[in-house]
Scaffold this motif. Structure first.
Motif, short mmCIF file in Angstrom:
data_model
loop_
_atom_site.label_atom_id
_atom_site.label_comp_id
_atom_site.label_asym_id
_atom_site.label_seq_id
_atom_site.Cartn_x
_atom_site.Cartn_y
_atom_site.Cartn_z
N ARG A 1 7.10 8.87 64.42
CA ARG A 1 7.70 9.88 63.55
C ARG A 1 6.67 10.52 62.61
N GLY B 1 8.28 11.10 68.62
CA GLY B 1 9.65 10.79 69.00
C GLY B 1 10.26 9.84 68.01
N SER B 2 11.32 9.17 68.39
CA SER B 2 12.05 8.29 67.48
C SER B 2 11.21 7.10 67.01
N ASN C 1 16.67 9.35 60.38
CA ASN C 1 16.19 10.18 59.28
C ASN C 1 16.27 9.36 58.00
N ALA D 1 6.56 7.87 58.51
CA ALA D 1 8.03 7.84 58.56
C ALA D 1 8.56 7.35 57.22
N ASN E 1 13.70 15.83 67.81
CA ASN E 1 13.09 14.80 68.65
C ASN E 1 13.07 13.44 67.98
N CYS E 2 14.09 13.12 67.18
CA CYS E 2 14.11 11.86 66.46
C CYS E 2 15.55 11.47 66.14
N ASN F 1 10.62 13.70 61.28
CA ASN F 1 11.07 14.08 62.62
C ASN F 1 10.11 13.49 63.64
N GLY F 2 10.22 13.93 64.89
CA GLY F 2 9.34 13.43 65.93
C GLY F 2 8.55 14.55 66.58
#
Length: 300
Positions: free
Chosen positions: A267, A263-264, A239, A15, A235-236, A256-257
Motif C-alpha cells: 500500500r 495492491g492490498s 483503508n 500504509a 486497488n486496495c 491505496n494500492g
C-alpha cells in the motif's frame, strides 16, 4: 524527495498513516508492507517516519520503531497513532501478543518526534483478556488516541467491534473498564479528532473498506453516523484515515494500492484536501491523483 501527486511516498510501500504537527513541521508515521515476492500476505515488521514543512517535500527519517522493540510481542506492526503530550511523544501500536492470545496494544515513547522510540511499559497496555467477551483474535487493532481540552485522555480501537477506554494521566494505563461504541458496519482503522465543540470518529466501513464517520458533542456519545467520507481507495481492500490541520487548511491522509506492483498488501499513503461544512459535518473527500497540489516534474 519531492511529491508528484498521489501517492506521496513512491520509493517504498507505506500504509496506515498517522500524523501530527511539531515546531512547524508535519510528521507522518506509516506502516511498511514487506510481503515476500509473489505472495499476497500482510508482512509488516516496522514503522516509518517522514517530515515536511509544506506537505510537498518529504524527508525520510530512519525507522524509529519496530515490532521487535516490544520484547513481549511476536511481530507484526499494525496501524498506530502518535501524539505529543507534555513535551513527549507517545506511539500507540497494535502488535501480535507473544505472551497471550491475539493482538495487543503497546505504547512507545520518545523525546523527539523522529525518535528513536522505546517501549514505555515493558508489557501490553491492552490485552484480549481486558475486552468484553470476544473470540476475535484481531480485536485489538488500530488504536487512536485523543487528549481532550481538559487533559483527560481516551483510547479507541478495534476490529469488527469498536472499543473505548479512558487513559490515566500518564497515558500508560487504562483508567477504568473497556466499553464498546456501536457504529454501522465498523471494520477497523478508527481515527478520533476534535474540532470546536464536535468530536469526529472516522473508521473503515464494510469490506472492501470505505471510510465513514460519526459525530458527537461528547467523547462518551451518543454518536450520530454521518455517512461516507472516503470511497474505496484504488486497488486496495483496506483503508485507514488520518486527519490533520496544518497551516490553516485541513487534510485527509489515507492509503491505496496505486504504485507499480501495489495492491492490498503493498500500500501507499495519499493526501487530499478535507473540507468542513457550516454545520460542522465533513464534506466527502474527492480523491485525486494530483492530491493537494499539481504534479511536479522535478525530483531531489
Amino acid at each position: 524527495m519531492l511529491r508528484e501527486g498521489n501517492p506521496i511516498i513512491r520509493h517504498t510501500f507505506t500504509a496506515d498513516p498517522t500524523v501530527l504537527v511539531h515546531d512547524g513541521a508535519a510528521y507522518l508515521y506509516t506502516g511498511h508492507d514487506e510481503p515476500p515476492k509473489g505472495q499476497e500476505v500482510y508482512n509488516m515488521q516496522r514503522w516509518l517516519c517522514f517530515s515536511s514543512t509544506d506537505l510537498l517535500e518529504w524527508h525520510e527519517h530512519p525507522s524509529p520503531l519496530q515490532a521487535k522493540d516490544f520484547k513481549w510481542a511476536d511481530g507484526d506492526a499494525f496501524a498506530s497513532k502518535v501524539i505529543e503530550h507534555n513535551n513527549r511523544f507517545y506511539w500507540f501500536v497494535s502488535v501480535s501478543n507473544g505472551t497471550g492470545f491475539g493482538k495487543a496494544i503497546g505504547v512507545a515513547v520518545a523525546d523527539n518526534p523522529a525518535g528513536p522510540f522505546t517501549d514505555a511499559i515493558g508489557a501490553p497496555l491492552v490485552t484480549h483478556a481486558m475486552l468484553p467477551k470476544t473470540e476475535n483474535e484481531k480485536a485489538n487493532l488500530d488504536p487512536t488516541v485523543l487528549v481532550d481540552d481538559d487533559g483527560r485522555a481516551y483510547l479507541i480501537w478495534g476490529n469488527g467491534q469498536c472499543y473505548f477506554a479512558e487513559l490515566r494521566s500518564d497515558l500508560l494505563q487504562l483508567n477504568g473498564p473497556v466499553s464498546t461504541i456501536d457504529l454501522p458496519h465498523f471494520a477497523e482503522g478508527a481515527h478520533i479528532h476534535k474540532r470546536g465543540k464536535y468530536y469526529y470518529l472516522a473508521y473503515g466501513y464494510g469490506y472492501p473498506e470505505k471510510v465513514a464517520y460519526a459525530m458527537s458533542e461528547s467523547i462518551f456519545g451518543p454518536w450520530e453516523w454521518k455517512g461516507i467520507l472516503n470511497e474505496i481507495a484504488g486497488n486496495c481492500a483496506t483503508n485507514r484515515p488520518a486527519i490533520l490541520d496544518f497551516k490553516g487548511r485541513s487534510y485527509f491522509f489515507y492509503h491505496n494500492g496505486a504504485l507499480p506492483n501495489g495492491g492490498s498488501h503493498r500500500r501507499s499513503v495519499c493526501i487530499d484536501f478535507l473540507h468542513y461544512e457550516e454545520d460542522g459535518t465533513m464534506r466527502r473527500v474527492v480523491m485525486s491523483t494530483e492530491g493537494i497540489l499539481p504534479p511536479v516534474s522535478s525530483k531531489t
